[in-house]
Design an enzyme around this catalytic site. Sequence first.
Site, PDB file in Angstrom:
ATOM      1  N   SER A 104       3.304   7.106  -1.228  1.00 34.88           N
ATOM      2  CA  SER A 104       1.943   6.834  -1.699  1.00 34.88           C
ATOM      3  C   SER A 104       1.966   6.472  -3.177  1.00 34.88           C
ATOM      4  CB  SER A 104       1.056   8.060  -1.436  1.00 34.88           C
ATOM      5  OG  SER A 104      -0.304   7.747  -1.635  1.00 34.88           O
ATOM      6  N   ASN A 105       0.841   6.526  -3.845  1.00 31.83           N
ATOM      7  CA  ASN A 105       0.772   6.208  -5.275  1.00 31.83           C
ATOM      8  C   ASN A 105      -0.295   7.075  -5.938  1.00 31.83           C
ATOM      9  OD1 ASN A 105      -1.883   4.694  -5.291  1.00 31.83           O
ATOM     10  ND2 ASN A 105      -0.741   3.495  -3.772  1.00 31.83           N
ATOM     11  N   HIS A 106      -0.459   6.921  -7.250  1.00 31.55           N
ATOM     12  CA  HIS A 106      -1.315   7.811  -8.040  1.00 31.55           C
ATOM     13  C   HIS A 106      -2.770   7.389  -8.127  1.00 31.55           C
ATOM     14  CE1 HIS A 106       1.693  10.587  -9.391  1.00 31.55           C
ATOM     15  NE2 HIS A 106       2.492   9.593  -9.768  1.00 31.55           N
TER      16      HIS A 106
ATOM     17  N   ALA B 109      -5.652   0.956  -3.791  1.00 27.63           N
ATOM     18  CA  ALA B 109      -4.253   0.688  -4.163  1.00 27.63           C
ATOM     19  C   ALA B 109      -3.429   0.839  -2.884  1.00 27.63           C
ATOM     20  CB  ALA B 109      -3.794   1.665  -5.228  1.00 27.63           C
TER      21      ALA B 109
END
Length: 221
Positions: free
Chosen positions: A29-31, A96
């Site tokens: 995943s991402n932030h 995102a």
Amino acid sequence: FDTGVLAGKTVYITAGPTREPLDPVRYISNHSSGKMGYALAEAAVDAGARVRLISGPVNLPAPARMERVLVETAEDMLEASLEGIDGCDIFIAAAAVADYRPTAVAEHKIKKGAEEIMELHLVKNPDIVATVAGRPDKPFTVGFAAETRDLVDYARGKLERKNLDLVVANDVSAPGIGFNSNENAVTLVSRDSELSLPQTSKRQLASQLIRHIAERYTQTR
Ligand code: C5P
């Protein structure tokens, strides 16, 4: 009755990260915090729109006055984005989305072995906003571009490649704005114009963005 620049309009907004599973306990995943997308959803409702917020996993409360669809993966987000898309007037892609996902999800937890190097095989995810903008009767479609250099050039490239009507470009190398922060500063890029909106809270920026999006949407119809 409904007033506001988006009265009677249906707006879809994607927000937050996606989560791509590797096995039952792990994911890529991402932030992304989802703050910008959620702020846009609130601002769109304030402007009179009917809003469907398609959200990846975030730590934000469910907003009132709109429909929220919670999703995990990019493929789920695409499916939720295409549902009822014929009735959508404006599509704003603030999520995102993970560019790649593991080629296969292991049925059981992947065990640690003797090997020092572990290889992961990834496959490209569908491009959600490009899929929406590729439809024959496409909604007015807005994408985001997070860049660390040549902001406007890359944004214009994205506009063309994905067939978007507007790109909201933000410089993620600037301190204190963008990913996970409460403030942002952006440049709006269309085929024939550029407009910079200076740094302010994501809430303030969201209402300015909704105003500009509504104005351009109206000009094109
Ligand atoms: O190509 P890039 O990821 O930089 O483009 C960013 C824009 O495209 C954002 O609006 C993002 O929400 C959208 N996007 C998408 N599906 C993907 C990748 C990006 O909708 N798989």
